[in-house]
Every structure is written in C-alpha cells, then in structure tokens.
Design an enzyme around this catalytic site. Structure first.
Site, PDB file in Angstrom:
ATOM      1  N   PRO A   1       1.000  -1.126   0.013  1.00 38.63           N
ATOM      2  CA  PRO A   1       0.088   0.002   0.161  1.00 38.63           C
ATOM      3  C   PRO A   1       0.785   1.330  -0.035  1.00 38.63           C
ATOM      4  CG  PRO A   1      -0.681  -1.723   1.718  1.00 38.63           C
ATOM      5  CD  PRO A   1       0.598  -1.957   1.305  1.00 38.63           C
TER       6      PRO A   1
ATOM      7  N   GLU B   1       0.164  -7.430   8.081  1.00 40.65           N
ATOM      8  CA  GLU B   1       0.446  -6.125   8.150  1.00 40.65           C
ATOM      9  C   GLU B   1       1.439  -5.502   7.172  1.00 40.65           C
ATOM     10  OE1 GLU B   1      -1.476  -3.565   9.837  1.00 40.65           O
ATOM     11  OE2 GLU B   1      -2.775  -5.536   9.754  1.00 40.65           O
TER      12      GLU B   1
ATOM     13  N   ARG C   1      -0.474  -7.448 -21.385  1.00 37.59           N
ATOM     14  CA  ARG C   1      -1.152  -6.907 -22.454  1.00 37.59           C
ATOM     15  C   ARG C   1      -0.410  -6.054 -23.350  1.00 37.59           C
ATOM     16  NH1 ARG C   1      -6.577  -6.595 -22.631  1.00 37.59           N
ATOM     17  NH2 ARG C   1      -6.425  -4.474 -23.590  1.00 37.59           N
TER      18      ARG C   1
ATOM     19  N   ASP D   1      -5.891   1.286 -26.865  1.00 36.18           N
ATOM     20  CA  ASP D   1      -6.623   1.385 -25.709  1.00 36.18           C
ATOM     21  C   ASP D   1      -6.658   2.449 -25.180  1.00 36.18           C
ATOM     22  OD1 ASP D   1      -8.511  -0.807 -24.731  1.00 36.18           O
ATOM     23  OD2 ASP D   1      -6.745  -2.234 -24.872  1.00 36.18           O
TER      24      ASP D   1
END
Ligand code: 9D3
Length: 265
Positions: A98, A125, A163, A178
């Site tokens: 994160p 965590e 991709r 895209d």
C-alpha cells in the site's frame, strides 16, 4: 510464426502464500492464452516452503508492539533466491505494498520491456522492512484503497503488463489503441439489436460514413473524459480541431446526466 516457438517474452515469478489464486491470470482469457502458449511464463514460489519450524511459520509479532503480524525476512529472502534461480538473477524485484508508487499504463508498458519480474505479494500487516531495503527494487500500489493482500494487485500488474507484449492481444485491438494509452476514456459502444427497450443506436454508427463515425467517437471520448476525469483532460488542453468536433456533435457543454462520481453515490 517466427517467434512463437522461441523464448518467452517475459518471465514472471511471484512470491505468495496463496499460489492457487494465480490461476485467475494463468488459465483464463487473454492472459491465460499468453501463458499457455508460452509467450510468457509464470513461476510461483510459496515462502511457506522456506519455513524452518514444523508449523510452517512465516510471520511473527511486530517489534515495538501493535496489531497484526509481519512477514519474516528470512523466508522471503530464501523464496526470492529460488525465484531468481527460476526466472534469472537479473530480474527486477517488485513488492506490492500500500506504500508503493501507483501503477499506471505508462509503468505497465515500461515493465513489459523487462525480461523477468519477481513480484512479492504480502499478507498480514506487511513485510519486514529489511527485506524490502535489501532486495526490492520497486514498491508498487494499485490505488488508494485497502485490499487484503498483495495477490490481487500482483495479478492486476501481470494482466496490465502482459497486454503490452507483442502477440498477446492477437487480433483484438492493440494495447496502443486502448483507453489510457491515448490519455482519453473510451467512447460508448453498441451492438445488435438496433432498438433496446425503445432506445436506438446513434444514427451515425449505422451510416457507413467511416470518417463521421471516427469523428463522433473522438468527440464522445473527449466529452466523457472532460466530464468524468478532469485529472486526465482539462478544457484548456482541448485543441481547436477537437473543439470543432465537439461542436459538430453538440457536445460542447457537460453531460449533466451521470458523470461526477461524487454526485452519484
Ligand atoms: C493499517 C495500515 N494498513 C496499511 C494501509 C495495513 C495494511 C492493509 C492492507 C497492510 C497490508 C494490506 C494488504 N494490501 C496490500 O498488500 C496491497 C495493496 C493495497 O491494500 N492497496 C493498494 N495496493 C496494494 S498493493 C498491495
């Protein structure tokens, strides 16, 4: 098919306590075909296999106290060493956390140029910071929201990177065409039937006038981007010829229908 029988274009290794989750990318859809055809390769490495006690312990309580558990550096290090044996010691090592830099289309395209990537997916965590400091090249996040572990973020990265590899999208639209690679949201799409619950397909799409269709699609893409994603496009950045397109299709003023997410929820 000159390259299809040769080396994979990109080798991924993933350090994960939940290797079975990765069937979602390795067995399904566009990415599944890329792995099954050998265009890319996936090596799964479970840090639990590196545990040295009989319970298979990979985590412990945080020094300094506090909630949750922390993944231990020794098992992560040992798993990484095995992963590098599989995909190459020159691999770029990416931890999904994160706290990382946010993944975007540009970074996905850059990473597609690497010959091998090791992705470290955490649980609990987080990971012991000494492992990150010593062995991780790059920390990446997938956005400012909390998910339960690094596996889904790692799969997002694999999908977004794969991709960009030549041959992966086959006959579908190229990654270049895209949404986001051009900096605009996509235009709306329609297919049969011509009338659904009284709503007709826009006339221009039935006209056979390919220049008009291209102009309408661009005007729609511009309008949607201006309405929904001012962070991607401001009115000041719209060129004179794009303004003319918006005018032609009566899209100069904002769509007061469904745009602003904050006004909808
Ligand atoms: C209390 C602080 N939390 C950090 C924001 C604890 C915490 C929450 C979730 C620690 C780890 C996780 C698991 N998430 C990931 O491993 C993760 C993640 C994410 O939650 N959001 C966006 N990108 C990512 S990449 C890895």
């Amino acid at each position: 098919m000159p390259t299809s029988e040769s080396l994979p274009l990109c080798r991924f290794a993933v350090l994960t306590l939940f290797p079975e989750m990765f069937a979602a990318v390795s067995e399904w859809g566009v990415t599944g075909r890329a792995f099954q055809s050998g265009l890319c390769e996936l090596h799964l490495q479970d840090p639990r296999d590196e545990a040295t006690d009989r319970h298979g312990t990979v985590d412990d309580r945080p020094y300094g106290g506090g909630p949750g558990m922390v993944m231990q550096a020794p098992v992560l290090s040992a798993a990484l060493a095995k992963a590098k044996t599989a995909v190459g010691a020159e691999a770029t090592v990416i931890a999904l956390t994160p706290q990382g830099q946010k993944l975007d289309a540009n970074l996905a395209r850059t990473l597609a140029g690497a010959s091998s990537l090791v992705l470290v997916a955490g649980r609990y965590e987080g990971m012991d910071e000494r492992f990150i400091d010593r062995e991780v090249d790059l920390e990446l996040s997938v956005g400012d929201f909390v998910v339960s572990g690094g596996e889904l973020p790692a799969m997002l990265l694999i999908d977004a990177v794969t991709r960009w590899l030549p041959g992966v999208l086959g006959h579908e639209a190229s990654a270049e065409e895209d949404s986001f690679s051009e900096g605009l949201l996509d235009c709306p799409h329609y297919t049969r039937p011509e009338v659904h619950k009284g709503d007709r397909v826009p006339d221009v799409l039935l006209s056979g006038d390919h220049a008009a269709i291209a102009g309408w699609r661009r005007a729609q893409a511009l309008r949607r981007t201006l309405d929904r994603r001012p962070d991607l496009l401001s009115w000041e950045q719209v060129t004179e010829s794009d303004r003319a397109l918006l005018e032609k299709w009566d899209l100069l003023t904002p769509d007061r229908g469904r745009q602003s997410p904050s006004e909808q929820v």
